[in-house]
Design an enzyme around this catalytic site. Structure first.
Site, PDB file in Angstrom:
ATOM      1  N   TYR A   1      43.150  32.682  -9.762  1.00 45.67           N
ATOM      2  CA  TYR A   1      44.288  32.603  -9.902  1.00 45.67           C
ATOM      3  C   TYR A   1      45.272  31.836  -8.511  1.00 45.67           C
ATOM      4  O   TYR A   1      45.296  32.677  -7.848  1.00 45.67           O
ATOM      5  CB  TYR A   1      45.138  33.581 -11.250  1.00 45.67           C
ATOM      6  CG  TYR A   1      44.591  33.950 -12.670  1.00 45.67           C
ATOM      7  CD1 TYR A   1      43.985  32.971 -12.777  1.00 45.67           C
ATOM      8  CD2 TYR A   1      44.916  34.574 -13.383  1.00 45.67           C
ATOM      9  CE1 TYR A   1      43.324  33.319 -14.406  1.00 45.67           C
ATOM     10  CE2 TYR A   1      44.760  35.026 -14.191  1.00 45.67           C
ATOM     11  CZ  TYR A   1      43.481  34.297 -15.094  1.00 45.67           C
ATOM     12  OH  TYR A   1      43.095  33.862 -16.180  1.00 45.67           O
TER      13      TYR A   1
ATOM     14  N   GLU B   1      57.199  51.094 -29.155  1.00 41.14           N
ATOM     15  CA  GLU B   1      57.765  49.785 -30.582  1.00 41.14           C
ATOM     16  C   GLU B   1      59.418  49.904 -30.186  1.00 41.14           C
ATOM     17  O   GLU B   1      59.447  48.353 -30.677  1.00 41.14           O
ATOM     18  CB  GLU B   1      57.004  50.395 -31.413  1.00 41.14           C
ATOM     19  CG  GLU B   1      55.915  49.997 -31.466  1.00 41.14           C
ATOM     20  CD  GLU B   1      55.578  50.754 -32.491  1.00 41.14           C
ATOM     21  OE1 GLU B   1      55.520  51.503 -33.311  1.00 41.14           O
ATOM     22  OE2 GLU B   1      54.160  50.375 -33.177  1.00 41.14           O
TER      23      GLU B   1
END
Ligand SMILES: [Zn+2]
Ligand SMILES: [Zn+2]
Length: 459
Positions: free
Chosen positions: A365, A436
């Site tokens: 990358y 969350e």
């Protein structure tokens, strides 16, 4: 699908010192992320992300809060059913169904093998903006003890392995699905087009990563965005945002040096040529390149030798020795210079022992560059959303294939703090999990970045 590419394989032969090229060895599994520095930058700020007065009145924040339970359900479902790179069939189907249910104008599947693209046209004319999430999981045995922990296995490099969302891509998918819900509700006032990119294989595979694969399939041919945004959950204070302008994540290249000598008896080394000693000298020389040969005031860089194989018995000088390693840089010129120097050092070490060195470098990358101009325009959005929880991120020595999109259009890649209170968890670890409550923050961030970009004058 991207081809395996060869940058340079240079062989110096002790007889003729001639160079030649050939195909390269296997592709490295690039590591996305590891925004460990981000965790440090966030210590000591507000203890938790609480609902603020602004959130209570902001329509995007309200819309995100309304779907929070759905975000958590999506995230848990995806977490329990993780899929490795280019195997994200179930996840892709979940995403595509959701976008179709929202009556997106276009839902394209099979882009870059398992990628999904959703196109949402606003009722008003305007530019195109892209939002990206990665969908793949990792070959890690989950040890979180969560009730929705993964028990999945899959085939990876010929072996059956456990699979886990150990990098938080389950959260990224849920967040982008949530942003799709929020933005589709505002279609009547939306001035422009939002492209939702759910990409496979950010962590890489034996044939490259998902961003390259989607671009090779013409991702930007129909709708070229004026900007692309993505976020990654990081081990930092939940709800915090982490951004830096310019080079942000490193390029990640692999190198391999094969030393070919002449084996002989360990008691009579003069009878052959010692590949092991040449390779040992190459290890020291290669790892000294950064400190002795690179101008580190320009940009930092890292070279690490990760494997060294030679010989099988104490009294035999081996014919062959092989070492492999990784190169991380934040600058294209430094990257090229290091490639050349590794070849030079290996050749020099080889010739001093009368052996042959073959150096192979595989480009992974590229450097992920957050577009400074885009950053300047969008920083007010981040400041408004995060306030004191907005931090300047450190550079990441991990790599991230968002870099490929950012080479084609202005890109902005942001860390989203998602660490459960009182824990310090790291991406890719078997106990990695997220708080969350960060999901709805992610939805707000991506939705608001898209809306604010579309509303910029002159787009
Ligand atoms: Zn990762
Ligand atoms: Zn990741």
């Amino acid at each position: 699908m991207p081809d395996m590419r060869v940058i340079r394989i240079a062989t110096t032969c002790r007889a003729c010192s001639r160079g030649f090229s050939s195909r390269l060895f296997s592709r490295l599994l690039p590591t996305c992320l590891i925004i460990l520095g981000l965790a440090l930058s966030a210590q000591g700020s507000r203890p938790a992300h609480a609902t603020t007065a602004a959130e209570a009145t902001d329509p995007i924040a309200q819309a995100a809060s309304k779907i929070e339970s759905q975000l958590i359900l999506w995230r848990r479902d995806i977490h329990q059913h993780p899929e490795l790179g280019f195997q994200e069939h179930r996840t892709a189907a979940l995403v595509a169904n959701h976008l179709r249910n929202l009556q997106f104008d276009e839902v394209l599947t099979g882009i870059g093998e398992t990628g999904v693209v959703g196109i949402l046209h606003g009722k008003l004319p305007g530019p195109v903006v892209a939002l990206r999430a990665d969908m793949d999981a990792l070959p890690v045995l989950e040890q979180t003890g969560l009730e929705f922990a993964s028990t999945a296995t899959a085939n990876w490099q010929g072996q059956q392995v456990p699979v886990m969302h150990a990098c938080g891509h389950d959260a990224h998918v849920a967040i982008l699905m949530g942003a799709a819900s929020v933005l589709s509700q505002r279609r009547d006032t939306l001035a422009g087009t939002v492209m939702f990119i759910f990409q496979p294989a950010e962590e890489g595979s034996d044939h490259g990563g998902g961003a390259e694969a989607m671009l090779a399939d013409g991702l930007f041919d129909q709708h070229k965005p004026g900007a692309i945004f993505a976020l990654h959950v990081v081990p930092a204070e939940r709800g915090s945002l982490h951004y830096r302008s310019g080079p942000t994540a490193a390029s990640a290249d692999t190198f391999r040096v094969d030393m070919q000598g002449q084996g002989t008896h360990g008691a009579m080394p003069w009878g052959g040529s010692d590949s092991l000693s040449a390779a040992a000298q190459a290890v020291l020389g290669i790892q000294s390149i950064i400190s002795r040969r690179i101008d580190i005031t320009r940009a930092p860089a890292i070279i690490s030798v990760g494997s060294f194989h030679a010989g099988n018995r104490h009294n035999i000088v081996p014919s062959n020795a092989t070492l492999t390693g990784t190169i991380r840089t934040f600058d294209a010129e430094v990257r090229s210079r290091i490639h050349q120097l590794i070849e030079d050092v290996a050749s020099g070490a080889a010739s001093s022992y009368g052996v042959t060195a073959t150096t192979t470098i595989e480009r992974g990358y590229p450097v992920l560059v957050n577009d400074p101009s885009l950053g300047q325009k969008m920083l007010p959005t981040l400041q408004r959303l995060a306030g004191a929880q907005l931090h300047e991120a450190d550079r990441m020595t991990g790599a991230e294939d968002f870099a490929f999109y950012a080479q084609q259009v202005p890109g902005m890649y942001i860390g989203l703090g998602a660490m459960p209170p009182g824990k310090l968890l790291f991406n890719h670890a078997p106990d990695f999990t997220i708080d969350e409550s960060s999901l709805k923050v992610g939805v707000v961030v991506l939705s608001q970045l898209a809306l604010d970009f579309l509303a910029l004058p002159g787009q």
